[in-house]
Write an enzyme that holds these catalytic residues in place. Structure first.
Site, mmCIF file in Angstrom:
data_model
loop_
_atom_site.group_PDB
_atom_site.id
_atom_site.type_symbol
_atom_site.label_atom_id
_atom_site.label_comp_id
_atom_site.label_asym_id
_atom_site.label_seq_id
_atom_site.Cartn_x
_atom_site.Cartn_y
_atom_site.Cartn_z
ATOM 1 N N TYR A 109 0.953 -1.606 -0.436
ATOM 2 C CA TYR A 109 -0.442 0.073 0.066
ATOM 3 C C TYR A 109 0.624 0.807 -0.240
ATOM 4 O O TYR A 109 0.372 2.310 -0.459
ATOM 5 C CB TYR A 109 -0.939 0.003 1.052
ATOM 6 C CG TYR A 109 -1.861 -1.500 1.545
ATOM 7 C CD1 TYR A 109 -1.893 -1.930 0.304
ATOM 8 C CD2 TYR A 109 -2.318 -0.879 2.520
ATOM 9 C CE1 TYR A 109 -3.091 -2.538 0.468
ATOM 10 C CE2 TYR A 109 -3.199 -2.622 2.777
ATOM 11 C CZ TYR A 109 -3.712 -3.119 1.500
ATOM 12 O OH TYR A 109 -4.391 -4.361 1.881
ATOM 13 N N HIS A 134 0.315 -11.540 1.593
ATOM 14 C CA HIS A 134 -0.679 -11.038 1.401
ATOM 15 C C HIS A 134 -1.376 -11.710 0.412
ATOM 16 O O HIS A 134 -2.395 -11.238 -0.513
ATOM 17 C CB HIS A 134 0.016 -10.145 0.340
ATOM 18 C CG HIS A 134 -1.037 -8.767 0.108
ATOM 19 N ND1 HIS A 134 -0.509 -7.590 -0.115
ATOM 20 C CD2 HIS A 134 -2.349 -8.654 -0.460
ATOM 21 C CE1 HIS A 134 -1.535 -6.550 -0.327
ATOM 22 N NE2 HIS A 134 -2.986 -7.281 -0.108
ATOM 23 N N SER A 169 -13.242 -5.797 2.014
ATOM 24 C CA SER A 169 -14.323 -4.630 0.721
ATOM 25 C C SER A 169 -15.540 -5.625 0.761
ATOM 26 O O SER A 169 -16.580 -6.595 -0.006
ATOM 27 C CB SER A 169 -13.526 -5.566 -0.451
ATOM 28 O OG SER A 169 -12.181 -5.047 -0.900
ATOM 29 N N PRO A 170 -16.230 -5.219 2.450
ATOM 30 C CA PRO A 170 -18.191 -6.209 3.020
ATOM 31 C C PRO A 170 -18.938 -4.937 2.114
ATOM 32 O O PRO A 170 -19.538 -5.632 1.952
ATOM 33 C CB PRO A 170 -17.532 -5.959 4.487
ATOM 34 C CG PRO A 170 -16.830 -4.593 4.153
ATOM 35 C CD PRO A 170 -15.314 -5.077 3.169
ATOM 36 N N GLY A 196 -18.595 -4.467 -1.641
ATOM 37 C CA GLY A 196 -18.161 -4.993 -2.225
ATOM 38 C C GLY A 196 -17.248 -3.903 -3.602
ATOM 39 O O GLY A 196 -17.917 -2.580 -4.454
ATOM 40 N N GLY A 211 -17.232 -0.901 -2.674
ATOM 41 C CA GLY A 211 -18.272 0.421 -2.601
ATOM 42 C C GLY A 211 -19.374 0.946 -3.375
ATOM 43 O O GLY A 211 -20.273 1.500 -3.383
ATOM 44 N N GLY A 259 -26.753 1.642 -3.664
ATOM 45 C CA GLY A 259 -27.918 0.943 -4.112
ATOM 46 C C GLY A 259 -27.520 0.709 -5.545
ATOM 47 O O GLY A 259 -26.697 0.050 -6.049
#
Length: 290
Positions: A55, A122, A200-201, A203, A205, A210
């Site tokens: 990162y 990783h 990434s829960p 997705g 973002g 919606g």
């Protein structure tokens, strides 16, 4: 040495720091905002902070936690190196024993700490046997350089082979309403007593917005009834998976915004009903699966 956490009492939620940057020419906050972000996380009860060698922000993270190191569960990862082209797809995996040692030393120096609480491979390597990698990581535990071993982007076979060498505390994989491949790994993690850290829960973002899809509509409807955002409902869905399955799951949403961090922390208290969960699950299926 006290354990980082136990299988039956994992952290409630973590903070992914992939997008944290100090370069004024790149998107993201400067170092002052990094301190504010860490302070807000701790005030919200989030102590698990996750970064990585690739990162490029370990020095920034180190400065941000310097005055509160004892309050933080610090995680980093090694094994991915960027190529010289600067392209996002130009990277390679290095997981040999020598790299394990040199990468850890570099991360410790950049983070300004003596020990990393949870150190992940990783990305699985096609060249280096995972036994070699984890043996070197186990040596780091013995030396006090790291407290626990983690794996990311691996297979079920990798997990079993690694765990046979040294106990694996956590496996970090993507899990959300739009990414569910990791569910095939859950029985093995439960059998071995390994915590799933779900990155990434929301997705990446996508689920914050919606939208005009069946899933977007379902998220929006549940959010409206609950007085929450679509992103909070998506994050609450991941929290509920651990409760439903009787297996520890630590969602790891990433953000550089203090406001979004507080919204994410609040999502941990949002309990979805069986009806709401069933609707979200159904909406997440492809038309053919429905």
């Amino acid at each position: 040495m006290t354990p980082v956490w136990t299988y039956d009492r994992p952290p409630r939620q973590g903070l992914g720091l992939m997008r944290l940057r100090s370069d004024p020419d790149s998107p993201g906050p400067d170092s002052r905002d990094a301190v504010a972000l860490v302070d807000a996380a701790l005030e919200s009860g989030i102590t698990l902070l996750d970064t990585a060698e690739m990162y490029g922000n370990e020095e920034l993270v180190g400065r941000a936690i310097a005055s509160r190191r004892d309050e933080v569960t610090l995680c980093s990862k090694f094994g991915i190196r960027w190529g010289d082209s600067g392209r996002f797809d130009d990277w390679s995996v290095h997981a040999d024993a020598a790299t394990v040692v040199s990468s850890c030393e570099g991360s410790l120096r950049r983070l300004g700490v003596e020990t990393i609480d949870l150190y992940y491979l990783h990305q699985r390597s096609e060249e280096t046997p995972i036994e070699e990698t984890v043996t070197a990581m186990a040596d780091l535990v013995t030396a006090g350089k790291i407290r626990a071993v983690g794996l990311s982007n691996v297979t079920v076979e990798d997990v079993r082979r690694a765990h046979a060498v040294h106990p694996v505390l956590a496996v970090q994989e993507e899990w959300s309403l739009v990414s569910r491949d990791v569910e095939e790994m859950l029985p093995t993690l439960g059998e071995l007593g390994i915590t799933l850290v779900a990155h990434s829960p929301t997705g990446h973002g996508v689920l914050h917005r919606g939208g005009a899809t069946p899933l977007g509509a379902a998220l929006a409807d549940v959010a409206l009834v609950r007085g929450a955002s679509a992103g909070q409902v998506a994050l609450a869905w991941v929290h509920e998976q651990g409760r439903r399955r009787g297996q520890p799951v630590v969602p790891l949403p990433g953000t550089t915004s203090v406001g979004h961090l507080r919204d994410n922390a609040a999502a941990a208290d949002l309990r979805l009903s069986d009806h709401e969960l069933a609707r979200l699950d159904r909406a997440a299926l492809s038309p053919r699966e429905r």
